[in-house]
Design an enzyme around this catalytic site. Structure first.
Site, PDB file in Angstrom:
ATOM      1  CB  SER A 265      -0.883   0.011   1.392  1.00 31.51           C
ATOM      2  OG  SER A 265      -0.093   0.374   2.422  1.00 31.51           O
ATOM      3  CG  ASP A 266       1.430   5.708  -1.584  1.00 31.08           C
ATOM      4  OD1 ASP A 266       2.395   5.869  -0.810  1.00 31.08           O
ATOM      5  OD2 ASP A 266       1.542   6.410  -2.595  1.00 31.08           O
ATOM      6  CD1 TRP A 267       4.647   5.373   5.189  1.00 27.01           C
ATOM      7  CD2 TRP A 267       4.654   4.116   3.233  1.00 27.01           C
ATOM      8  NE1 TRP A 267       5.494   4.487   4.974  1.00 27.01           N
ATOM      9  CE2 TRP A 267       5.835   3.778   4.031  1.00 27.01           C
ATOM     10  CE3 TRP A 267       4.390   3.537   2.045  1.00 27.01           C
ATOM     11  CZ2 TRP A 267       6.262   2.830   3.689  1.00 27.01           C
ATOM     12  CZ3 TRP A 267       5.250   2.703   1.711  1.00 27.01           C
ATOM     13  CH2 TRP A 267       6.109   2.153   2.377  1.00 27.01           C
TER      14      TRP A 267
END
Length: 745
Positions: A265-267
């Site tokens: 996931s992106d942060w």
């Protein structure tokens, strides 16, 4: 006899102990075993709690291994232009290491502008060595989102507007990185084409545009580059966030393309536990309590794929099939990286890496305009050069979002010019304009004091004064990496130059005929003064060796060979996304979601310009040289082919100038008649050739079924229709040198 008996007993005991030890040695520790067998062995030994722990973060850039089994942690680092400085375990604050100052490589727009896969391999290998030296498992890059609008604040991190160019440039980057036992992480998958409202934008795009424009570089990364990880994007598609999106992650990425790596996931890109479980996410990273919002420090067990997932399993609301698949993928990545004993050791901030950064910059710089051959600067006949502009002195490695770096050194343009012309030419400098005087980003301090309280008139008057009697005036401006310019999490408000720069350039052009404008940016800009200055250079964000690379182009030590990886429009309304009022979308009633319809469909960049008969300011693929290339008459191996055949197109290229130089020969294909609408032409091949004066080389392109295909959204497959096609060869999408027809049967 007793001694022999005792010796025999000892040998027996030793062998028995050794056999028992070998029998107890886990297969997953034995690198001679097939990797899939090692994965299953390790998986069988893990507890449920250990599995859950492995699929989410334990720190800002780390996820846990299994200490009990000797399975190491995963450590990520931001890319894609250099290795991010260390931060504290659970804070964004700098860890204040003294040995994490890296090599800053040029931004990926510059890499794409080289149009050279070998340079991309060098880039990936070099940055991979730096990541390996710092013992990172994953480099969070490269980025390959398509340049759809020049307002996107993150365009500088990507590889331009054309899916074919991005595909050919991303594969060697990945291979270079992963040759060091470090996983590349291609991002942001998918349709993350603007930063404004990036968390709440739901992209609505037809399947043809999705498969022909926005997915090819990701597909190439998986099927040709064998990338080991991919990062989901923040936005939504089909009303699901892309970090847990059934269609993008499961249907396309994992099933259709056969991706066997880890989806990260992106942060803060995860929003729902149930979707994260079932819709293809493997590893959750974030910033705060639940990866989304501010909250209790060190609360990683509250992440969507942490305790909430564990609770569902224990309540028998969900099974462990999806969990085991996530663990298999994570273990596969660990065996490919940290647990690979043949991993090289890497190197960090070495002279070789700085030379690589300089070479990439030199080959990516684009000479946009050169009237009257003002460039290269004739040092022998030059006494004084006036350098004007804040970007001549401002550090560009600091800022821009997650790609901000703490570089070991950064040579500014002014420093590079002074160093190259030392004791040969008088160099004088004036600020000209004041933009951003801040000197800190994310805890990295530039130690530059750029504060200047003078009025705009005072600044321009000073610039005019020192420029009037100069042999050359080099204006170095453009954008910077501040919020609202080339920077993550925000878009530009327009394509005009900020900080009063247009007025400065206009004023300089009235007092000196040899004004050279150097635009530093990762985006296109408007140029109302384009006809008033003889020379324009697109210089990008060039990293540690920025000044040296630029100086070598200005004085002719290196012949420019870069080509634009995206179109420069004359006006914002010349861009399809803006002409059709698609960007930035429409907010739903009583909802935070914004629907953004990609009304221009497959017509992005030069495809749109040609469809609408709009002349660009500078065309896709454009770039001048200090020498001249002559294109000969092309030949073709056959004028008829079938879908199982290929044909070869060959054209001679001759350097008819007096300097050695490199030319990027570009092949475009036009479908003369098709069932569905198609662009006038599309890039399907390119080669960069180095030629000595008078030298001729024959450049060949192989055309196959893939070169002729379009995506049929009804059949969900690529189709090459029988009929007439035209091969178009040029030095840009606009400068056409030759055409040749053929037929597909």
């Amino acid at each position: 006899m007793k001694k022999q008996l005792l010796s025999g007993v000892c040998i027996f005991l030793f062998i028995s102990t050794l056999q028992a030890h070998c029998e107890r040695t886990p297969i997953y520790l034995d690198e001679t075993q097939p990797i899939e067998q090692r994965i299953e062995d390790a998986l069988s030994r893990m507890t449920l709690e250990e599995k859950i722990a492995m699929i989410h973060a334990q720190a800002k850039f780390s996820s846990p291994g299994v200490a009990r089994l000797g399975i190491p942690e995963i450590w990520c680092t931001d890319g894609p232009h250099g290795i991010r400085p260390e931060v504290l375990w659970d804070e964004w604050e700098q860890a204040k290491w003294t040995n994490d100052s890296c090599t800053a490589f040029p931004a990926l727009t510059c890499l794409a502008a080289t149009w050279d896969p070998q340079i991309s391999l060098l880039y990936g290998k070099s940055i991979g060595e730096e990541a390996r030296y710092r013992n990172k498992s994953i480099l969070l890059g490269p980025g390959v989102n398509i340049y759809r609008t020049p307002l996107n604040g993150r365009n500088f991190e990507y590889m331009g507007e054309d899916p074919y160019l991005a595909s050919k440039m991303v594969v060697p980057y990945i291979q270079g990185v992963q040759s060091n036992g470090v996983a590349a992480c291609v991002k942001h998958y998918a349709l993350n084409n603007n930063e404004k409202n990036r968390h709440t934008t739901n992209v609505i795009v037809d399947d043809r545009a999705l498969h022909e424009i926005y997915l090819p570089a990701f597909k190439a990364a998986v099927q040709e580059g064998n990338v080991w990880s991919i990062m989901g994007s923040y936005n939504l598609y089909k009303n699901q966030h892309c970090c847990h999106n059934q269609y993008l992650l499961n249907d396309i990425l994992k099933k259709e393309w056969g991706f066997d790596g880890v989806v990260i996931s992106d942060w803060g890109g995860v929003h729902d536990t149930d979707q994260a479980i079932t819709n293809g996410l493997d590893l959750e990273f974030g910033s705060w309590t639940n990866g989304l919002t501010n909250g209790t420090s060190n609360a990683y067990n509250n992440y969507y794929m942490a305790d909430p997932y564990l609770k569902r399993i224990k309540l028998e609301q969900v099974g462990t099939k999806e969990l085991d698949d996530k663990i298999r993928r994570i273990l596969r990545l660990i065996f490919r990286t940290t647990m690979n004993r043949n991993r090289p050791y890497g190197s960090f901030a070495t002279p070789e890496h700085f030379m690589a950064a300089r070479s990439i910059g030199e080959q990516g710089i684009v000479l946009l305009q050169n009237k009257n051959n003002v460039l290269p600067i004739n040092i022998a006949k030059t006494k004084k050069i006036a350098v004007i502009g804040e970007n001549a002195i401002k550090m560009m490695t600091v800022g821009g979002g997650s790609s901000s770096l703490k570089a070991l050194h950064e040579i500014s343009p002014l420093e590079g010019i002074k160093s190259r012309l030392k004791n040969k030419v008088e160099i004088v400098y004036a600020r000209g304009y004041v933009g951003d005087s801040s000197n800190e980003y994310n805890g990295v301090i530039t130690r530059q004091n750029l504060k200047d309280n003078r009025s705009a008139k005072e600044l321009i008057d000073e610039a005019i004064k020192i420029s009037q009697d100069a042999d050359y005036v080099i204006f170095i401006g453009g954008l910077n990496k501040s919020a609202g310019q080339d920077c993550e999490d925000a878009d530009r408000k327009g394509i005009e130059l900020p900080y009063n720069q247009d007025k400065v350039i206009e004023a300089l052009s009235t007092v000196n005929k040899n004004v050279i404008v150097v635009n530093i940016s990762g985006n296109a800009i408007a140029m109302p003064w384009v006809k008033k200055v003889p020379a324009i250079i697109q210089a990008w964000f060039l990293g540690s060796e920025a000044g040296n690379a630029l100086a070598s182009i200005l004085v002719g030590d290196v012949n420019p060979s870069g080509k634009l990886p995206f179109t420069f429009p004359a006006k914002l309304e010349h861009v399809g996304a803006h002409k059709l009022n698609s960007y930035p979308g429409v907010k739903r009633e009583n909802s935070s979601i914004i629907d953004e319809r990609y009304n221009e469909s497959i017509y992005v960049g030069y495809r749109w310009m040609e469809k609408e008969h709009i002349k660009p300011l500078f065309a896709f693929g454009h770039g001048l040289s200090y020498t001249t290339f002559k294109y000969g008459k092309p030949s073709i191996s056959t004028t008829q082919m079938t879908t199982s055949d290929t044909l070869t197109i060959t054209i001679p290229i001759t350097n008819i100038g007096k300097r050695e130089g490199a030319e990027v020969v570009q092949l475009y294909i036009a479908d003369k008649k098709s069932s569905l609408p198609r662009p006038i032409k599309e890039l399907k091949g390119f080669q960069k050739v180095q030629l000595a004066p008078g030298e001729t080389q024959y450049v060949s392109f192989i055309v196959d079924q893939n070169s002729l295909s379009y995506f049929n959204d009804t059949l969900h497959k690529w189709i090459a229709e029988a009929g007439e096609f035209e091969a178009i060869i040029g030095s840009s999408s606009e400068e056409i040198k030759a055409r040749i027809n053929f037929e597909l049967k």
